[in-house]
Write a protein that holds these residues in place. Structure first.
Motif, PDB file in Angstrom:
ATOM      1  N   UNK A 156       0.770  -1.230   0.000  1.00 42.65           N
ATOM      2  CA  UNK A 156       0.000   0.000   0.000  1.00 42.65           C
ATOM      3  C   UNK A 156       0.800   1.277   0.000  1.00 42.65           C
ATOM      4  N   UNK A 157       2.127   1.183   0.031  1.00 40.08           N
ATOM      5  CA  UNK A 157       2.919   2.408   0.109  1.00 40.08           C
ATOM      6  C   UNK A 157       3.225   2.976  -1.274  1.00 40.08           C
ATOM      7  N   UNK A 158       3.536   4.285  -1.280  1.00 41.87           N
ATOM      8  CA  UNK A 158       3.772   5.055  -2.500  1.00 41.87           C
ATOM      9  C   UNK A 158       5.227   5.520  -2.489  1.00 41.87           C
ATOM     10  N   UNK A 159       5.993   5.164  -3.539  1.00 42.90           N
ATOM     11  CA  UNK A 159       7.436   5.410  -3.565  1.00 42.90           C
ATOM     12  C   UNK A 159       7.834   6.652  -4.352  1.00 42.90           C
ATOM     13  N   UNK A 160       6.838   7.457  -4.755  1.00 43.23           N
ATOM     14  CA  UNK A 160       7.108   8.841  -5.116  1.00 43.23           C
ATOM     15  C   UNK A 160       7.399   9.187  -6.556  1.00 43.23           C
ATOM     16  N   UNK A 161       7.586   8.213  -7.441  1.00 43.99           N
ATOM     17  CA  UNK A 161       7.844   8.603  -8.831  1.00 43.99           C
ATOM     18  C   UNK A 161       6.584   9.223  -9.413  1.00 43.99           C
ATOM     19  N   UNK A 162       6.764  10.373 -10.093  1.00 42.96           N
ATOM     20  CA  UNK A 162       5.625  11.149 -10.560  1.00 42.96           C
ATOM     21  C   UNK A 162       6.110  12.169 -11.580  1.00 42.96           C
ATOM     22  N   UNK A 163       5.209  12.830 -12.298  1.00 36.59           N
ATOM     23  CA  UNK A 163       5.640  13.919 -13.189  1.00 36.59           C
ATOM     24  C   UNK A 163       6.373  14.997 -12.400  1.00 36.59           C
ATOM     25  N   UNK A 164       7.396  15.563 -12.998  1.00 39.86           N
ATOM     26  CA  UNK A 164       8.211  16.625 -12.380  1.00 39.86           C
ATOM     27  C   UNK A 164       8.890  16.166 -11.100  1.00 39.86           C
ATOM     28  N   UNK A 165       9.262  14.911 -11.069  1.00 44.77           N
ATOM     29  CA  UNK A 165       9.961  14.373  -9.899  1.00 44.77           C
ATOM     30  C   UNK A 165      11.285  15.116  -9.695  1.00 44.77           C
ATOM     31  N   UNK A 166      11.557  15.610  -8.465  1.00 45.89           N
ATOM     32  CA  UNK A 166      12.832  16.289  -8.217  1.00 45.89           C
ATOM     33  C   UNK A 166      13.909  15.314  -7.739  1.00 45.89           C
ATOM     34  N   UNK A 167      15.088  15.393  -8.304  1.00 46.73           N
ATOM     35  CA  UNK A 167      16.178  14.534  -7.848  1.00 46.73           C
ATOM     36  C   UNK A 167      16.418  14.740  -6.356  1.00 46.73           C
ATOM     37  N   UNK A 168      16.689  13.654  -5.650  1.00 45.58           N
ATOM     38  CA  UNK A 168      16.902  13.747  -4.211  1.00 45.58           C
ATOM     39  C   UNK A 168      15.632  14.039  -3.450  1.00 45.58           C
ATOM     40  N   UNK A 169      14.503  13.620  -3.966  1.00 46.84           N
ATOM     41  CA  UNK A 169      13.192  13.920  -3.389  1.00 46.84           C
ATOM     42  C   UNK A 169      13.115  13.544  -1.912  1.00 46.84           C
ATOM     43  N   UNK A 170      12.659  14.482  -1.084  1.00 45.43           N
ATOM     44  CA  UNK A 170      12.488  14.226   0.351  1.00 45.43           C
ATOM     45  C   UNK A 170      11.058  14.494   0.804  1.00 45.43           C
ATOM     46  N   UNK A 171      10.114  14.491  -0.124  1.00 51.67           N
ATOM     47  CA  UNK A 171       8.709  14.742   0.209  1.00 51.67           C
ATOM     48  C   UNK A 171       8.228  13.686   1.199  1.00 51.67           C
ATOM     49  N   UNK A 172       7.772  14.092   2.391  1.00 52.93           N
ATOM     50  CA  UNK A 172       7.370  13.126   3.414  1.00 52.93           C
ATOM     51  C   UNK A 172       6.097  12.364   3.071  1.00 52.93           C
ATOM     52  N   UNK A 173       5.409  12.767   2.016  1.00 53.64           N
ATOM     53  CA  UNK A 173       4.203  12.049   1.616  1.00 53.64           C
ATOM     54  C   UNK A 173       4.517  10.736   0.908  1.00 53.64           C
ATOM     55  N   UNK A 174       5.800  10.524   0.608  1.00 48.38           N
ATOM     56  CA  UNK A 174       6.196   9.322  -0.116  1.00 48.38           C
ATOM     57  C   UNK A 174       7.229   8.538   0.690  1.00 48.38           C
ATOM     58  N   UNK A 175       7.298   7.242   0.450  1.00 49.21           N
ATOM     59  CA  UNK A 175       8.249   6.387   1.149  1.00 49.21           C
ATOM     60  C   UNK A 175       9.646   6.569   0.558  1.00 49.21           C
ATOM     61  N   UNK A 176      10.599   6.890   1.403  1.00 46.94           N
ATOM     62  CA  UNK A 176      11.965   7.151   0.944  1.00 46.94           C
ATOM     63  C   UNK A 176      12.698   5.849   0.648  1.00 46.94           C
ATOM     64  N   UNK A 177      13.650   5.885  -0.273  1.00 44.12           N
ATOM     65  CA  UNK A 177      14.462   4.689  -0.530  1.00 44.12           C
ATOM     66  C   UNK A 177      15.409   4.407   0.616  1.00 44.12           C
ATOM     67  N   UNK A 178      15.920   3.188   0.656  1.00 42.08           N
ATOM     68  CA  UNK A 178      16.940   2.848   1.646  1.00 42.08           C
ATOM     69  C   UNK A 178      18.266   3.489   1.295  1.00 42.08           C
ATOM     70  N   UNK A 179      18.543   3.599  -0.004  1.00 44.73           N
ATOM     71  CA  UNK A 179      19.787   4.198  -0.472  1.00 44.73           C
ATOM     72  C   UNK A 179      19.576   4.691  -1.893  1.00 44.73           C
ATOM     73  N   UNK A 180      20.260   5.792  -2.239  1.00 44.41           N
ATOM     74  CA  UNK A 180      20.227   6.350  -3.586  1.00 44.41           C
ATOM     75  C   UNK A 180      21.628   6.312  -4.183  1.00 44.41           C
ATOM     76  N   UNK A 181      21.670   6.161  -5.494  1.00 44.53           N
ATOM     77  CA  UNK A 181      22.934   6.237  -6.216  1.00 44.53           C
ATOM     78  C   UNK A 181      22.811   7.334  -7.269  1.00 44.53           C
TER      79      UNK A 181
END
Length: 363
Positions: A251-276
């Motif tokens: 049920x969680x939302x991982x945040x990919x969307x139109x106009x996605x900002x690199x390094x997204x920290x929007x608390x409405x979405x589930x953050x990744x464990x790690x980014x590359x």
């Protein structure tokens, strides 16, 4: 297939050192963590050369290695270390862009029902989830379980696997349209969850009849189940940033969307464990290691990537929401562009490139 996989920069996560302080009599004593297992020296060798894009591998419960050839549409078998001349099956695949022969999985009851599942881009222009019955290394009783799934030249995802709940999970990229990822009522941009017969489980998080299990994904190439909890850990490909490792929860939302900002920290979405990021790595196959040939690796999550050809190892703290406590490079390139990684019944670690299958073995 991989020309549009997500690109990341490495964001190293520090090692978490746990120190347990317990009361003891009138004072306190420090309990030291248990000693790490003695490392087993290892080397990497070519196991099977001269192959045609072995994009997905899976070991059958009887020890045979099956793999999909992306462009030829052939499901191949390696038995006793020998590539069998007769394919298990040949499917009519559409191969433009990132389409082709994608996912491969075995039924949890394979020993009794002999069911093998395949996900592919049909020549008619759609994706299909189908099932074969294995008769002495030949796929028979072709059965379509899920038909008319959307297909595109890019971002098709396509790996499949059974969870500990007996359900069949499937990754589907957003087909090049970020808006798909945020619409729970369309299939692309999701991890989907089905019963083994292709019907939709009644307890899926987005309602009856909806196969979506998690949304907001761009192009998750592969996933693996935590060996103790069954939680999904999935690779995710970004645009020119934010290649990711995600812990997938219903049920969680991982945040990919139109106009996605690199390094997204929007608390409405589930953050990744790690980014590359910088360079983009294009992560592909992932697998947990549960063997004992390499005790220093037991419980680790391995991930390979297409752009740098590296094999990475992570230690994830599942009880802390998948916090990464170790992030290291085990194989630093030299074997081409990597596609998939699996553990063999012999306890060795197998990974594939566009032209070969390699394995990590004791030195």
């Amino acid at each position: 297939m991989l020309s549009h996989l997500r690109r990341w920069s490495i964001s190293l996560v520090g090692v978490l050192l746990a120190v347990v302080v317990a009361g003891c009599g009138g004072g306190a004593s420090t309990s030291q963590p248990p000693p790490s297992p003695a490392p087993v020296p290892f080397r990497t060798e070519v196991f099977l050369p001269n192959l045609s894009f072995p994009v997905t591998m899976a070991f059958a419960p009887d020890g045979r290695l099956f793999f999909n050839e992306l462009v030829t549409g052939r499901v191949r078998i390696v038995q006793g270390g020998v590539l069998q001349a007769q394919p298990f099956a040949i499917l009519p695949v559409q191969t433009d862009g990132e389409r082709g022969l994608l996912g491969l999985a075995f039924d949890p009851q394979f020993a009794s029902n002999r069911f093998v599942y395949v996900y592919y881009s049909d020549s008619s222009g759609v994706h299909r989830l189908v099932r074969f019955t294995d008769f002495n290394g030949v796929g028979q009783n072709f059965t379509v379980l899920v038909d008319q799934l959307p297909s595109a030249q890019i971002h098709n995802g396509g790996n499949i696997g059974f969870g500990s709940d007996g359900k069949l999970y499937l990754t589907m990229g957003e087909n090049g349209n970020p808006a798909n990822s945020q619409d729970p009522n369309v299939r692309p941009g999701k991890i989907l969850r089905y019963n083994s017969d292709g019907t939709v489980p009644a307890d899926n998080p987005f309602g009856a009849g909806n196969p979506a299990f998690a949304i907001g994904l761009r192009n998750s190439f592969d996933f693996a189940f935590h060996p103790q909890t069954g939680t999904i850990y999935a690779s995710e490909n970004g645009p020119t940033c934010d290649d990711e490792l995600n812990r997938i929860v219903a049920g969680q939302n991982y945040g990919w969307r139109p106009s996605y900002p690199c390094g997204d920290t929007d608390p409405n979405f589930t953050a990744p464990l790690i980014r590359f990021n910088n360079p983009s790595i294009a992560p592909t196959g992932v697998a947990f290691y549960t063997g004992n040939v390499f005790p220093q690796f037991t419980g680790s999550l391995f991930m390979v990537d297409f752009n740098t050809g590296r094999v990475r190892r992570f230690v994830v703290n599942e009880s802390a929401g998948g916090q990464i406590t170790t992030n290291e490079i085990v194989v630093d390139g030299g074997f081409g562009q990597l596609l998939d990684i699996v553990q063999g019944p012999d306890g060795f670690i197998y990974f594939s490139s566009t032209t070969a299958i390699m394995r990590i073995v004791p030195q």
